[in-house]
Design an enzyme around this catalytic site. Sequence first.
Site, PDB file in Angstrom:
ATOM      1  N   GLU A  78      -4.679   3.696   6.683  1.00 39.52           N
ATOM      2  CA  GLU A  78      -4.618   3.365   5.025  1.00 39.52           C
ATOM      3  C   GLU A  78      -5.275   4.503   4.414  1.00 39.52           C
ATOM      4  OE1 GLU A  78      -6.550   0.232   1.944  1.00 39.52           O
ATOM      5  OE2 GLU A  78      -5.234  -0.641   3.555  1.00 39.52           O
ATOM      6  N   ARG A 133       0.895  -1.198  -0.058  1.00 37.18           N
ATOM      7  CA  ARG A 133      -0.156   0.224   0.142  1.00 37.18           C
ATOM      8  C   ARG A 133       0.801   1.282  -0.138  1.00 37.18           C
ATOM      9  NH1 ARG A 133      -2.445  -3.460  -1.459  1.00 37.18           N
ATOM     10  NH2 ARG A 133      -4.084  -4.717  -0.250  1.00 37.18           N
ATOM     11  N   SER A 162     -11.374   0.403   3.484  1.00 34.43           N
ATOM     12  CA  SER A 162     -10.710  -0.016   4.778  1.00 34.43           C
ATOM     13  C   SER A 162     -10.159   1.201   5.409  1.00 34.43           C
ATOM     14  CB  SER A 162      -9.878  -1.174   4.420  1.00 34.43           C
ATOM     15  OG  SER A 162     -10.527  -2.062   4.029  1.00 34.43           O
TER      16      SER A 162
END
EC number: 1.3.1.98
Length: 305
Positions: free
Chosen positions: A294, A173, A224
């Site tokens: 995130e 990520r 998320s």
Amino acid sequence: MTPMLINLPSGSEIQTQFTLSDLTTFKVGGPAEWFVAPQSVEDLQASYVWAVENNISATLLGAGSNLLISDQGLPGLIISTRFLKHHNFDEQTGRITVEAGKPLPKLAKQAARKGWAGLEWAVGIPGTVGGAVVMNAGAHGGCTADNLVEAHVLNPDGSIEILPASALNYTYRSSILQQDRRPLIRAVLQLQPGADPKVVQTTTQTHLSHRLNTQPYDWPSCGSVFRNPLPRSAGWLIEQAGLKGYQLGGAQVAQKHANFILNCGHATASDIFNLIRHVQHRVEQEWSLSLHPEVKMLGEFFEVA
């Protein structure tokens, strides 16, 4: 001194004090000091050069997912890529050249209908190609790094630089483009053409159905919220800390999936921010683990003790 506005090639305009909340999936956030939605790459180039020449920061806004914008809004020029969706399937190479604003789920479905394998994992990710390339979005065992051939970014003088995938330093990520502030305008992705379209479509639909069945979609969210601190998932840690359903103002930890925070109709960005911090503190107390967001937070936020 207020900078002089410019005429963009398509006739698009740079606007002031443009409300951003409707352009984010959380449906919160204050106004942009300056805002533009380029109709073409040429518009984007002109807008970016205008910002550079006037010493104004520039930030790209894609689908507005994976993003929390402060209630106070954002300084500088916010560039929405929502109209930059052009794409081309090269039948000879199996590559797709696609502009940054193309929604990732739509591209995955188009590839599946053609029998091009490789993007099945992306069908449920509520973002754009640009956001996926910058953050190395992924799901179902796949990620952007698996497909990216090259990224095209804008230099301050408006010229386009082509970066090979190897230059992006991809990790989980993350990519170097999260520190490199140059706007991403398009990407080249490698797929595998020639598969049976029915097979690719079936796999794609299976991934989408799994996402719809396991994640909440009844209220606005960003997807998320936290990265998964392997070997445990963030959702499992949050659930075990007893936080499913916990509410702060109009923001709530989802009952269906604890790694989602929902705007239950009247949340502010401050509510969501402080709920994120509360979850982090509780998981730290319970597990001595730090949850790293995130979701990207833009603007000023103040934690309430």
